[in-house]
Motif scaffolding. Structure first.
Motif, PDB file in Angstrom:
ATOM      1  N   ILE A  23      -0.350   8.408  -2.189  1.00 20.99           N
ATOM      2  CA  ILE A  23       1.014   8.632  -1.692  1.00 20.99           C
ATOM      3  C   ILE A  23       1.257   7.829  -0.418  1.00 20.99           C
ATOM      4  CG2 ILE A  23       2.516  10.368  -0.620  1.00 20.99           C
ATOM      5  CD1 ILE A  23       1.333  12.382  -2.669  1.00 20.99           C
ATOM      6  N   GLU A  24       0.337   7.903   0.517  1.00 14.89           N
ATOM      7  CA  GLU A  24       0.513   7.201   1.788  1.00 14.89           C
ATOM      8  C   GLU A  24       0.563   5.687   1.584  1.00 14.89           C
ATOM      9  OE1 GLU A  24      -2.632   8.721   4.191  1.00 14.89           O
ATOM     10  OE2 GLU A  24      -1.733  10.724   4.353  1.00 14.89           O
ATOM     11  N   ASN A  25      -0.266   5.170   0.684  1.00 11.34           N
ATOM     12  CA  ASN A  25      -0.244   3.729   0.390  1.00 11.34           C
ATOM     13  C   ASN A  25       1.071   3.320  -0.266  1.00 11.34           C
ATOM     14  OD1 ASN A  25      -2.810   3.285   1.426  1.00 11.34           O
ATOM     15  ND2 ASN A  25      -3.826   3.584  -0.552  1.00 11.34           N
ATOM     16  N   ARG A  26       1.560   4.161  -1.176  1.00 14.34           N
ATOM     17  CA  ARG A  26       2.814   3.833  -1.872  1.00 14.34           C
ATOM     18  C   ARG A  26       3.998   3.871  -0.914  1.00 14.34           C
ATOM     19  NH1 ARG A  26       5.036   0.532  -5.152  1.00 14.34           N
ATOM     20  NH2 ARG A  26       6.774   1.371  -6.388  1.00 14.34           N
ATOM     21  N   LEU A  27       4.028   4.832  -0.010  1.00 16.87           N
ATOM     22  CA  LEU A  27       5.103   4.901   0.980  1.00 16.87           C
ATOM     23  C   LEU A  27       5.107   3.657   1.865  1.00 16.87           C
ATOM     24  CD1 LEU A  27       4.823   8.661   2.066  1.00 16.87           C
ATOM     25  CD2 LEU A  27       6.609   7.635   0.638  1.00 16.87           C
ATOM     26  N   THR A  28       3.921   3.188   2.224  1.00 14.71           N
ATOM     27  CA  THR A  28       3.817   1.963   3.027  1.00 14.71           C
ATOM     28  C   THR A  28       4.323   0.761   2.241  1.00 14.71           C
ATOM     29  OG1 THR A  28       1.930   2.852   4.260  1.00 14.71           O
ATOM     30  CG2 THR A  28       2.235   0.460   4.283  1.00 14.71           C
ATOM     31  N   ASP A  29       3.921   0.661   0.967  1.00 15.32           N
ATOM     32  CA  ASP A  29       4.370  -0.451   0.122  1.00 15.32           C
ATOM     33  C   ASP A  29       5.891  -0.472  -0.020  1.00 15.32           C
ATOM     34  OD1 ASP A  29       1.740  -1.172  -0.240  1.00 15.32           O
ATOM     35  OD2 ASP A  29       1.549  -0.213  -2.218  1.00 15.32           O
ATOM     36  N   LEU A  30       6.489   0.708  -0.073  1.00 12.59           N
ATOM     37  CA  LEU A  30       7.945   0.815  -0.250  1.00 12.59           C
ATOM     38  C   LEU A  30       8.708   0.658   1.066  1.00 12.59           C
ATOM     39  CD1 LEU A  30       7.988   3.826  -2.749  1.00 12.59           C
ATOM     40  CD2 LEU A  30       8.643   1.466  -3.281  1.00 12.59           C
ATOM     41  N   GLY A  31       7.979   0.608   2.164  1.00 10.53           N
ATOM     42  CA  GLY A  31       8.617   0.440   3.468  1.00 10.53           C
ATOM     43  C   GLY A  31       9.258   1.695   4.016  1.00 10.53           C
ATOM     44  N   ILE A  32       8.792   2.855   3.562  1.00 16.61           N
ATOM     45  CA  ILE A  32       9.391   4.112   4.039  1.00 16.61           C
ATOM     46  C   ILE A  32       8.330   5.034   4.648  1.00 16.61           C
ATOM     47  CG2 ILE A  32      11.407   4.090   2.523  1.00 16.61           C
ATOM     48  CD1 ILE A  32       9.889   5.963   0.631  1.00 16.61           C
ATOM     49  N   ALA A  33       7.235   4.453   5.123  1.00 11.77           N
ATOM     50  CA  ALA A  33       6.246   5.265   5.833  1.00 11.77           C
ATOM     51  C   ALA A  33       6.870   5.780   7.128  1.00 11.77           C
ATOM     52  CB  ALA A  33       5.000   4.440   6.133  1.00 11.77           C
ATOM     53  N   PHE A  83      17.038  15.905   3.496  1.00 12.14           N
ATOM     54  CA  PHE A  83      15.804  16.564   3.064  1.00 12.14           C
ATOM     55  C   PHE A  83      15.245  15.880   1.824  1.00 12.14           C
ATOM     56  CE2 PHE A  83      13.946  19.690   0.083  1.00 12.14           C
ATOM     57  CZ  PHE A  83      12.830  20.054   0.811  1.00 12.14           C
ATOM     58  N   GLY A  84      13.927  15.651   1.825  1.00 13.76           N
ATOM     59  CA  GLY A  84      13.243  15.099   0.664  1.00 13.76           C
ATOM     60  C   GLY A  84      11.974  15.876   0.383  1.00 13.76           C
ATOM     61  N   MET A  85      11.388  15.613  -0.779  1.00 18.15           N
ATOM     62  CA  MET A  85      10.225  16.396  -1.188  1.00 18.15           C
ATOM     63  C   MET A  85       9.263  15.556  -2.012  1.00 18.15           C
ATOM     64  SD  MET A  85      10.314  20.035  -3.225  1.00 18.15           S
ATOM     65  CE  MET A  85       8.837  21.053  -3.334  1.00 18.15           C
ATOM     66  N   ILE A  86       7.968  15.696  -1.721  1.00 15.68           N
ATOM     67  CA  ILE A  86       6.911  15.152  -2.571  1.00 15.68           C
ATOM     68  C   ILE A  86       6.104  16.352  -3.061  1.00 15.68           C
ATOM     69  CG2 ILE A  86       4.859  13.698  -2.713  1.00 15.68           C
ATOM     70  CD1 ILE A  86       6.040  11.924  -0.552  1.00 15.68           C
ATOM     71  N   GLY A 103       3.568  14.370  -7.161  1.00 15.87           N
ATOM     72  CA  GLY A 103       2.628  13.380  -6.659  1.00 15.87           C
ATOM     73  C   GLY A 103       3.246  12.048  -6.294  1.00 15.87           C
ATOM     74  N   VAL A 104       2.484  10.978  -6.514  1.00 14.18           N
ATOM     75  CA  VAL A 104       2.863   9.649  -6.041  1.00 14.18           C
ATOM     76  C   VAL A 104       4.166   9.151  -6.666  1.00 14.18           C
ATOM     77  CG1 VAL A 104       1.515   8.413  -7.788  1.00 14.18           C
ATOM     78  CG2 VAL A 104       1.931   7.350  -5.545  1.00 14.18           C
ATOM     79  N   ALA A 105       4.495   9.608  -7.869  1.00 13.89           N
ATOM     80  CA  ALA A 105       5.737   9.172  -8.523  1.00 13.89           C
ATOM     81  C   ALA A 105       6.972   9.575  -7.721  1.00 13.89           C
ATOM     82  CB  ALA A 105       5.818   9.750  -9.935  1.00 13.89           C
ATOM     83  N   ALA A 106       6.857  10.613  -6.896  1.00 14.07           N
ATOM     84  CA  ALA A 106       7.994  11.054  -6.083  1.00 14.07           C
ATOM     85  C   ALA A 106       8.365  10.028  -5.020  1.00 14.07           C
ATOM     86  CB  ALA A 106       7.675  12.393  -5.421  1.00 14.07           C
ATOM     87  N   CYS A 107       7.428   9.163  -4.652  1.00  9.42           N
ATOM     88  CA  CYS A 107       7.701   8.160  -3.616  1.00  9.42           C
ATOM     89  C   CYS A 107       8.827   7.219  -4.038  1.00  9.42           C
ATOM     90  CB  CYS A 107       6.438   7.363  -3.311  1.00  9.42           C
ATOM     91  SG  CYS A 107       5.063   8.355  -2.693  1.00  9.42           S
ATOM     92  N   ASP A 108       8.858   6.862  -5.317  1.00  6.78           N
ATOM     93  CA  ASP A 108       9.898   5.963  -5.797  1.00  6.78           C
ATOM     94  C   ASP A 108      11.266   6.644  -5.801  1.00  6.78           C
ATOM     95  OD1 ASP A 108       8.524   3.316  -6.971  1.00  6.78           O
ATOM     96  OD2 ASP A 108       7.201   5.022  -7.278  1.00  6.78           O
TER      97      ASP A 108
END
Length: 244
Positions: A23-33, A83-86, A103-108
């Motif tokens: 999740i943390e890696n995907r958020l970084t890749d998407l630019g929303i960490a 408000f958002g949720m993972i 899980g990680v799919a929520a990042c998108d």
């Protein structure tokens, strides 16, 4: 600016270590960490969130489940942030209603940032998103100070805001009463359902009754329930259980 709130049940839990890393890696890749804050048993969650909002946070994302949302709902709804949720772990009914995968799919979904403004319910000052339920009661119900109902037998009550069968964007709640009614010559008992749209209602009982707001137990003899139209901004997915 994003703030990510980790619930205490996922912290230090080896079961979730790999998933959190993804999740943390995907958020970084998407630019929303963003800033990571951790909810703790002896730390005031509302005070912590207000501190982050004062520092410029505009979106608060919880990593956890329905219980996590309940811990922070009041302050998020009152602050006006998005408000958002993972969803992680068990008990993620709210995420399903919002169309957010686990899980990680929520990042998108977060990255797509499909923000909807929805109604928010309140029972005795406590906010709820989904519904208030009273599984068993015989109490007086006053609807918008206009008329009263008193079931003659034990009844069930649901007051819905976001449930898959109600619209959380219409400025109304939906009260569903199920009660046993005796009919016919043999006076056989059948369960009948009544559905009433409303903006406010009051439950009064001579004896304490149990009420569940988004699954959280409340007990008392009086419950004032109302809706705040367009009271919360929330990130949803394409598969959400409502239309705007």
């Amino acid at each position: 600016m994003y703030c990510y709130l980790y619930d205490d049940f996922i912290q230090g839990n080896k079961r979730f270590e790999k998933e959190l890393a993804l999740i943390e890696n995907r958020l970084t890749d998407l630019g929303i960490a963003g800033k990571i804050s951790r909810l703790a048993l002896f730390r005031n969650a509302e005070e912590m969130i207000r501190d982050e909002i004062d520092k410029g946070v505009t979106t608060v994302v919880v990593l956890g489940n329905d219980d996590t949302v309940r811990k922070v709902l009041n302050v998020i709804a009152e602050s006006g942030v998005v408000f958002g949720m993972i969803p992680i772990g068990p008990k993620n009914n709210l995420a399903k209603l919002l169309g957010i995968p686990e899980g990680v799919a929520a990042c998108d979904v977060l990255s797509a940032r499909r923000v909807e403004t929805i109604d928010i319910g309140s029972v005795n000052g406590r906010k709820f998103i989904s519904e208030v339920s009273v599984p068993e009661f015989r109490a007086e119900i006053t609807f918008e100070e206009k008329f009263r109902v008193f079931p003659t037998s034990t009844a069930e009550l649901e007051v819905r805001n976001l449930s898959g069968e109600s619209n959380p964007c219409d400025g109304m709640l939906q009260a569903v009463i199920r009660a046993d009614v005796k009919k016919g010559l043999l006076r056989r008992s059948t369960k009948e359902e009544s559905i009433l749209p409303l903006q406010s209602m009051t439950i009064r009982s001579e004896k304490p009754i149990q009420v569940f707001a988004d699954g959280e137990l409340m007990e008392g003899t009086r419950f004032d329930i109302s809706v705040e139209s367009m009271g919360m901004k929330i990130i949803t997915g394409k598969e959400r259980a409502f239309e705007t």
